[in-house]
Design a protein around this motif. Sequence first.
Motif, PDB file in Angstrom:
ATOM      1  N   THR A  37      50.468  61.522  31.118  1.00  0.00           N
ATOM      2  CA  THR A  37      49.458  61.752  32.157  1.00  0.00           C
ATOM      3  C   THR A  37      48.064  61.512  31.608  1.00  0.00           C
ATOM      4  OG1 THR A  37      50.873  63.470  33.083  1.00  0.00           O
ATOM      5  CG2 THR A  37      48.600  63.423  33.825  1.00  0.00           C
ATOM      6  N   VAL A  38      47.818  62.053  30.415  1.00  0.00           N
ATOM      7  CA  VAL A  38      46.494  61.871  29.813  1.00  0.00           C
ATOM      8  C   VAL A  38      46.229  60.392  29.544  1.00  0.00           C
ATOM      9  CG1 VAL A  38      45.096  62.349  27.778  1.00  0.00           C
ATOM     10  CG2 VAL A  38      46.474  64.160  28.786  1.00  0.00           C
ATOM     11  N   GLY A  41      45.889  58.694  32.880  1.00  0.00           N
ATOM     12  CA  GLY A  41      44.740  59.195  33.625  1.00  0.00           C
ATOM     13  C   GLY A  41      43.417  58.769  33.032  1.00  0.00           C
ATOM     14  N   LEU A  42      43.331  58.770  31.698  1.00  0.00           N
ATOM     15  CA  LEU A  42      42.048  58.466  31.089  1.00  0.00           C
ATOM     16  C   LEU A  42      41.847  56.988  30.807  1.00  0.00           C
ATOM     17  CD1 LEU A  42      41.441  61.412  28.577  1.00  0.00           C
ATOM     18  CD2 LEU A  42      40.293  60.955  30.727  1.00  0.00           C
TER      19      LEU A  42
ATOM     20  N   MET B   1      31.476  60.475  32.725  1.00  0.00           N
ATOM     21  CA  MET B   1      32.763  60.436  32.001  1.00  0.00           C
ATOM     22  C   MET B   1      32.893  61.643  31.070  1.00  0.00           C
ATOM     23  SD  MET B   1      35.527  58.555  31.860  1.00  0.00           S
ATOM     24  CE  MET B   1      36.957  58.229  30.811  1.00  0.00           C
ATOM     25  N   VAL B   4      34.603  64.437  32.633  1.00  0.00           N
ATOM     26  CA  VAL B   4      36.041  64.192  32.748  1.00  0.00           C
ATOM     27  C   VAL B   4      36.746  64.536  31.448  1.00  0.00           C
ATOM     28  CG1 VAL B   4      37.778  62.435  33.109  1.00  0.00           C
ATOM     29  CG2 VAL B   4      35.684  62.405  34.458  1.00  0.00           C
ATOM     30  N   TYR B   8      39.613  67.474  30.649  1.00  0.00           N
ATOM     31  CA  TYR B   8      40.921  67.290  30.026  1.00  0.00           C
ATOM     32  C   TYR B   8      41.047  68.135  28.764  1.00  0.00           C
ATOM     33  CZ  TYR B   8      42.645  63.432  32.911  1.00  0.00           C
ATOM     34  OH  TYR B   8      43.122  62.676  33.947  1.00  0.00           O
ATOM     35  N   LEU B  12      43.793  71.160  28.334  1.00  0.00           N
ATOM     36  CA  LEU B  12      44.860  71.033  27.349  1.00  0.00           C
ATOM     37  C   LEU B  12      44.701  72.035  26.216  1.00  0.00           C
ATOM     38  CD1 LEU B  12      45.226  67.167  27.281  1.00  0.00           C
ATOM     39  CD2 LEU B  12      46.694  68.846  28.364  1.00  0.00           C
TER      40      LEU B  12
END
Lengths: 275, 60, 222
Positions: A37-38, A41-42, B1, B4, B8, B12
């Motif tokens: 996903t990472v 997604g990125l 960005m 973003v 993440y 995580l």
Amino acid sequence: MSATLAPQSSSTESVRTSTPRWLSVIGILGVIAMAFTVWLGLWITPPDVTQGNLARLLYIHPPIATVALYWAGGVAALASLLYLWPRTRSFFWDRLAASAVEVGAVFSALTLVTGSLWGRPAWGTWWTWDARLTSTALLLLLEIGYMALRRVPAEPAIRARRCAVAALLVAIDVPIVHFSVNWWNTLHQGGTFLDPGFKLHAHGSMLWTFLLGFIAFTLIFVWLLGMRYRIEVLQDHVGDQELEVTLAERWHEGDELAPVGAGPVGVDSDDGGAA
Amino acid sequence: MNYVVAGYVVALATLFVYALTLVWRRRRWSRAFDVVRANEVTVGGDVQGHGTPPVSSGRP
Amino acid sequence: MWRDALLVAGKDLRIEARSRVGLWQVLPFAFLVLILLAFAIGPDDAPLRHAAPGIFWIAVLFSTVLAIQRSVAIESGEGTRDGLRLSGIDPAGIFLGKAASIGLQLAVLQIVLWAGVTFLFDVRVHVVWLAITASVLATVGLSCAGVLYGALSAGLSVRDTLLPLLVLPVLAPVLLAGTKAWQAALAGNASAGTEWLRLLIPFSLIYLVVGIVLYGPLQESA
């Protein structure tokens, strides 16, 4: 007070202390799904037409919110109902509910944080008092309240019943959060990908990444739930023996220092080790 | 960005740290549970532990 | 006296560290007050930004009442208070120790709460030294007055309803001065803020001294 049939705790022989195989598998699959996903997604997916790169947060924010709201909230509510219903009453449901609330609280907090990070560039503010954000913050506080209640010492059956009722009260907030975007005029948009009719709107790689995000976070949730449940079981079985455990640990503090058969010298070093 | 990436990372990292705390807590309660189980076996159910120290719990 | 104070402070803090009541109950409660006041004052950003310092201090005040009740409850067991008196510990030391313990918890609470307010109400402190000084002075006053009134109401069966009634009017000057000082700190207006510090200083000093002097006699008569 009605006569409650207190559920029987299982004897110590049947409590396992290692992680079951199926749970470990789920954990590993979850990590793999998350990694993909990472990556997707990125890097792999293109920027959104309107939101640009900011849309990439939508691969994690809605899945996290879904876990917090529907999976955790749902499990907590359902498990509490099953505990309260005499025919299905079992400490299994009580412990499952407690685990779901704690893991749910972590995900609720993450929902607010990831949402905030999205909102800052999109709306120009970290926070706004619209119905969805406020009801989600309320959900987090309710979950913390439940966790505080759970820590109050009590007979297991009494605590279980009290917490089950509390969990159901927490669950009342779930539909409020869900429908908040429809009932009130909110800044938070309605479903980007889903509307209340549950139809999907995204396309191509974005859709697949989005779905993968859901799967990844769901798997992680299940793993965390399982681990937390295991802890709850162990805690309950240690229960009021905690004093004996501490005493035993004190007795054995000198074990590494004094060789076996050292006699009185060994006893003295035990005392020396006591705090 | 940046926002973003921050999102993440926070998500995580938080889940990772939480998972670690769960593992640590499970280990801790497992050890406590082993002691309780040892108590039940050696002291024959009398877990007041008056006077006699229990058999080694095998703590690492 | 100082060594006794350290002893008592250490005891109270250790109890807090083990039971974590502050973390699980007082802190969430403070945030709850923030959110409830946000509900009441309305969803528009401007009134909320204006009211942010007041909201912050009200949350701190209500949390102080909770913290005091907790501090009193620690010693409400059978004979605990008598044991404390018989132990020979200087009562002024007990007072200082308990006040220090509450003060420390309030300080941590304010730091976390302020982060929350900054985030939720979109405000930022421009005159940091003013805000911090006001908070420190206010915390001293809050803890000292709180412990004193806690001792006053301890042992009474109506303790839980009496304590807020007694102590909140006394803490009102702190609310006023603290709010004004923080408003000035947010607006960047240092001189207006220092006016209000001049209210906080005597308030805190008075309750510190009064507490040291009166706590012993108060315990004797309880």
